[in-house]
Design an enzyme around this catalytic site. Sequence first.
Site, PDB file in Angstrom:
ATOM      1  N   SER A 188       0.727  -1.270   0.039  1.00 25.44           N
ATOM      2  CA  SER A 188       0.139   0.115   0.028  1.00 25.44           C
ATOM      3  C   SER A 188       0.823   1.077   0.178  1.00 25.44           C
ATOM      4  O   SER A 188       0.452   2.107  -0.452  1.00 25.44           O
ATOM      5  CB  SER A 188      -0.835   0.073   1.281  1.00 25.44           C
ATOM      6  OG  SER A 188      -2.079  -1.094   0.867  1.00 25.44           O
TER       7      SER A 188
ATOM      8  N   HIS B  77      -1.914   5.832   8.182  1.00 25.31           N
ATOM      9  CA  HIS B  77      -1.459   4.596   7.676  1.00 25.31           C
ATOM     10  C   HIS B  77      -1.040   4.811   5.935  1.00 25.31           C
ATOM     11  O   HIS B  77      -0.732   6.042   5.597  1.00 25.31           O
ATOM     12  CB  HIS B  77      -2.345   3.468   7.537  1.00 25.31           C
ATOM     13  CG  HIS B  77      -2.490   2.298   7.636  1.00 25.31           C
ATOM     14  ND1 HIS B  77      -2.335   1.447   6.389  1.00 25.31           N
ATOM     15  CD2 HIS B  77      -1.918   1.302   8.494  1.00 25.31           C
ATOM     16  CE1 HIS B  77      -2.030   0.289   6.819  1.00 25.31           C
ATOM     17  NE2 HIS B  77      -1.815   0.165   8.022  1.00 25.31           N
TER      18      HIS B  77
ATOM     19  N   ASP C 106      -5.545   0.486  -4.799  1.00 22.77           N
ATOM     20  CA  ASP C 106      -4.047   0.485  -5.075  1.00 22.77           C
ATOM     21  C   ASP C 106      -3.659  -0.965  -5.349  1.00 22.77           C
ATOM     22  O   ASP C 106      -2.531  -0.944  -6.126  1.00 22.77           O
ATOM     23  CB  ASP C 106      -3.234   0.767  -3.655  1.00 22.77           C
ATOM     24  CG  ASP C 106      -4.011   0.114  -2.509  1.00 22.77           C
ATOM     25  OD1 ASP C 106      -4.854  -0.502  -2.498  1.00 22.77           O
ATOM     26  OD2 ASP C 106      -3.468   0.594  -1.327  1.00 22.77           O
ATOM     27  N   HIS C 107      -4.202  -2.122  -5.200  1.00 21.60           N
ATOM     28  CA  HIS C 107      -3.818  -3.252  -5.429  1.00 21.60           C
ATOM     29  C   HIS C 107      -5.045  -4.490  -5.328  1.00 21.60           C
ATOM     30  O   HIS C 107      -5.870  -4.049  -4.322  1.00 21.60           O
ATOM     31  CB  HIS C 107      -2.374  -3.575  -4.816  1.00 21.60           C
ATOM     32  CG  HIS C 107      -2.787  -3.544  -3.296  1.00 21.60           C
ATOM     33  ND1 HIS C 107      -3.514  -4.383  -2.484  1.00 21.60           N
ATOM     34  CD2 HIS C 107      -2.321  -2.541  -2.328  1.00 21.60           C
ATOM     35  CE1 HIS C 107      -3.339  -3.891  -1.372  1.00 21.60           C
ATOM     36  NE2 HIS C 107      -2.859  -2.725  -1.081  1.00 21.60           N
TER      37      HIS C 107
END
Length: 473
Positions: free
Chosen positions: A101, A152, A327-328
Site C-alpha cells: 500500500s 497509515h 491500490d492493488h
Amino acid sequence: MDRRKFFKKGTLLAAGGALLGNPISGLATTMEYDLSAKGKRAKNIIFMVSDGMSTGTLALSDHFQNHILGHRSVWMSAYIDNKVTRGLMETSSASSIVTDSSAGSSSFGGGVRVPNGSLNVGANGEKYLPIWQKMKRKGKKIGVVTTVTATHATPAGFNVNNNSRYAEPQIAIDYLNLGLDVVMGGGDEFFNGDKREDKKDLYKAFAEKGYAIAKNSSELKKTGKNQPILGIFNEGALPYQLDRENTPELKANIPSLAEMAKKAIEHLNTGKEGFALQIESGKVDWAAHANDLGGLLFEQIQFDEALKVALEFAEKDGETLVIFTTDHGNANPGLIYGKNADKDFETVAKYKYTNEWILNQIDNSFSPNAVRDLVQANLGFEITSSEAHKILGYYSNIQKEEQGLYNYKHLPYEGFANMQKKHSSVGWISMDHSSDHVEVAAFGPGKELLKPFVKNTDLHYLMLQAAQIENKF
C-alpha cells in the site's frame, strides 16, 4: 496500424524491461502530460481508494447489493449509467509486480514508482514531492479520511516522504507541520501523549494551531466549517462497519466513512482555490488479509456509501473531479459455481458480526457447543463438533500460527474461513496482495484524460493536468 508491428512493439517493450533488470519498466506507457490543450479545470479533486479491492470484491459487493438489498452498487451504477470514464490500471511498484500500500499510494502521490515499504522515497534516497503538498502550494485545502489509522500507508502516500511506512509517530508530526486541513481516522496511539514514546501531546499541538479536535461522532458534528479538523476516533483502526452497525456504543461514537467524507467536504469546500481530498476504505484490505467475508463485503459497501456522497457533491458542484480505484488486489475472492451458489451467498445477509469479532469472543473457557452456538447466533450457519474442536485448538496453542497480516492476536482466520466457504460458496486464493490489473474510474472535469489502460503513476499527472497545475516545484 500494422497489426504485426503493434504486437512486435509490445513484445520488445516487455523484453527491454527484463533486459534492464526491471521486470515492470515496460509494461505500460506513461501518460502524456500536456497543459496546452486545456479543457474545463477541476477546482477540486476527490481521490477515493478501496484499499486491497480485487475485482472479485467489487463483484461480490454488487451481487450482494443487487440480489439482497435490491439495488446496484454505486460503483457499478456509475458504469451502467455511463457517467464515468473507466479504465484498467497496472499496480506494480519499483521493487515488485506485486505492490504494497505504501508504494501503491506513492505512485499516485509522488508520480514515481518506489520500492515496497517506502513513502515517496526511491531506492537511492530520492524524494518525490507528494501531490497534496503540490496542491497545498497552489492554495488548495487538503485532507485525508480513512477507516484505518490516519497515518497509515495510503493517506501518508499523498502527503509525506519517509523511508518507512511504519514511521507513523513521525507521520503524525508531519501532518501537523504540513498543515493538512482535515485529518480523520483511527490511530489515537500516534497523537496521544500518554501513548507516544516521546510523550508529545499532538492533540494539544494541533489545537494550538487552531484545529478542532474530535474524538467521537458528537464532537465531529459540532466542528465548524472555518476550523481545520483533527478527528481521531479510535486506537488503531476503526471497527469494521458490520460490527459497528450491530454494536450500539460503536455506532453512537464512531462515524462511518460516509459521515466523515461528508464533513470533510463541507469543511474543505470553503477554500477559495478549491481542495484536494483523499478518502480510503482501508479495512477492505484488512478483511481480505483475514479472508473475512462479512468484514470485506460491508467495508466495500461502506466505501460505496462514501462514493455516493462524493459523486452527489461533484455532480451538483460541477467543478470537482472524482477518481475512484484501488491500490492493488488482495486475496481475489469470488463466488464459486455450484447448484447452491445463489442460495449459499444469500446467507451472508444473516451475518451480524465479522469473523474477527466472533473469534475474539472465544477463549479457553469455551466448550465446543458454546463455539457452535456463537457461530450459529451471529453468522446463521452451523459448524460441526469436529470443526468447533479444531477452532478451540488454536486457543490452546496446539496449532497456533500466523494467519493474515493484521492478525495481532493470532486468531484462526484461515481455518475459520475455510469452514465458512461451505456455507457461503465464496472462496479465496490467498491471504495477501495480488498483482491484479484493477478498476479505475473518473467523474467530472478531467475524466476524459483517463485512458483505457494506465500505470498507477499516471493518475498523479492526470490530477495535475485536470487541475491545470504545471509540474514545476
